[in-house]
Design an enzyme around this catalytic site. Structure first.
Site, PDB file in Angstrom:
ATOM      1  CE1 TYR A   1      27.393  32.555  11.332  1.00 36.08           C
ATOM      2  CE2 TYR A   1      29.732  32.466  10.850  1.00 36.08           C
ATOM      3  CZ  TYR A   1      28.526  33.146  10.822  1.00 36.08           C
ATOM      4  OH  TYR A   1      28.471  34.396  10.268  1.00 36.08           O
TER       5      TYR A   1
ATOM      6  CG  HIS B   1      27.432  37.767  14.687  1.00 34.57           C
ATOM      7  ND1 HIS B   1      27.450  36.401  14.876  1.00 34.57           N
ATOM      8  CD2 HIS B   1      26.929  37.953  13.436  1.00 34.57           C
ATOM      9  CE1 HIS B   1      26.982  35.795  13.802  1.00 34.57           C
ATOM     10  NE2 HIS B   1      26.663  36.717  12.921  1.00 34.57           N
TER      11      HIS B   1
END
Length: 325
Positions: free
Chosen positions: A50, A135
């Site tokens: 992110y 992830h």
């Protein structure tokens, strides 16, 4: 959840703090976390992906003065950040309005997992994380199962991490992790919402049987269920006319019961026993306070009945029995 790591019904997703789609200031990022804390939110989720670490740095800075035993923090492994040489440009191709000073390198090896956690702790400025998610191992399933997960098991036994999870926007691989490993939690993005109940086929029933908690993200399906209109996004792309019309039908029926669509979207996942919470990304304090209000907005059982009888939800889908608070 099988470990001491726990989150409440509403957690803050910090992808927007990494300048997802649009840049925000450090001050606005801090105000968003402050608002979450004021609303009683104690679960916070981030990832190196992110904003090329910006989300972790901002979230860590905002949480650093909070009592460490009063919140649950999660981050993710699978992408290492490595400095770029030469002209940087920006990272908008990956969805983040930040300079492309680093590149993401997929790595689900044991060494990569441990390195990723150590580097995340440095960016966060904290001494531990409570949950670590694998992830998006879509194209790295074998490596994640054979190397990354066992390393996280060792780190869990050491006490370096509190709980292990897998975070994805599909159901097949998470279902395999639930079946074949001792993970604690699944972060399921976009696959259990008013518009997509694919998580119900195998993953959610299996998680319930195995005692694995499910945290549902993407309850607005990247925006469409927050504000259905032409040009709104569904799964990070412009919504098709068919999907848009379905979202508008959902909104009309909700409004006939004086229920905002956002409230129904946030509360719907709690109909399933495996779901322990929802994760919502927010970029402003106002979005956080609105989410908290929507989560407690009363929803009459008649609305859920009409959604099922009218074909907007499957007749057999479980729905919440709560009336709001």
């Amino acid at each position: 959840m099988r470990t001491t790591a726990a989150v409440g019904e509403l957690s803050l997703g910090a992808a927007p703090l990494g300048n997802l789609f649009h840049a925000i200031s450090d001050e606005d990022a801090a105000a968003t976390v402050d608002a979450a804390w004021s609303c009683g939110i104690r679960g916070f989720d981030t990832a190196p992906h992110y904003g090329l670490g910006l989300s972790e740095r901002r979230l860590g800075a905002a949480l650093r003065t909070r009592p460490r035993d009063q919140y649950t923090l999660s981050t993710k492994v699978g992408r290492l950040l490595r400095p770029r040489t030469g002209p940087h440009g920006d990272d908008r191709a990956n969805g983040f309005a930040v300079p492309a000073t680093h590149e993401r390198v997929w790595d689900f090896t044991a060494h990569g997992v441990r390195t990723s956690v150590e580097e995340s702790l440095t960016r966060l400025g904290l001494d531990r994380v409570d949950i670590v998610y694998l992830h998006d191992p879509d194209r790295h399933e074998r490596q994640a199962l054979d190397f990354a997960y066992p390393e996280l098991e060792r780190m869990r036994a050491e006490g370096t991490v509190g709980a292990i999870g897998v975070g994805m926007n599909q159901t097949e691989i998470p279902a395999r992790f639930v079946r074949d490993t001792d993970i604690d939690v699944v972060l399921l993005a976009g696959r259990y919402s008013l518009l997509d109940q694919s998580g119900l086929t195998a993953l959610l029933p299996q998680a319930a049987r195995r005692g694995v908690s499910v945290l549902v993200g993407g309850v607005f399906n990247s925006g469409l269920l927050a504000d259905p209109r032409p040009g709104a996004t569904f799964d990070y792309a412009p919504a098709s006319l068919c999907v848009l019309e379905r979202a508008l039908d959902l909104r009309r029926l909700c409004e006939s019961h004086e229920v905002p669509l956002r409230a129904a979207a946030l509360q719907f996942p709690f109909g399933h026993q495996a779901v322990t919470g929802v994760l919502l990304g927010a970029r402003t304090a106002a979005e956080v306070t609105d989410a908290a209000a929507m989560l407690s907005h009363p929803i009459p059982s008649e609305l859920w009945d009409e959604l099922r009888s009218g074909g907007l939800l499957p007749r057999t889908v479980p729905v919440p029995d709560r009336q709001g608070s």
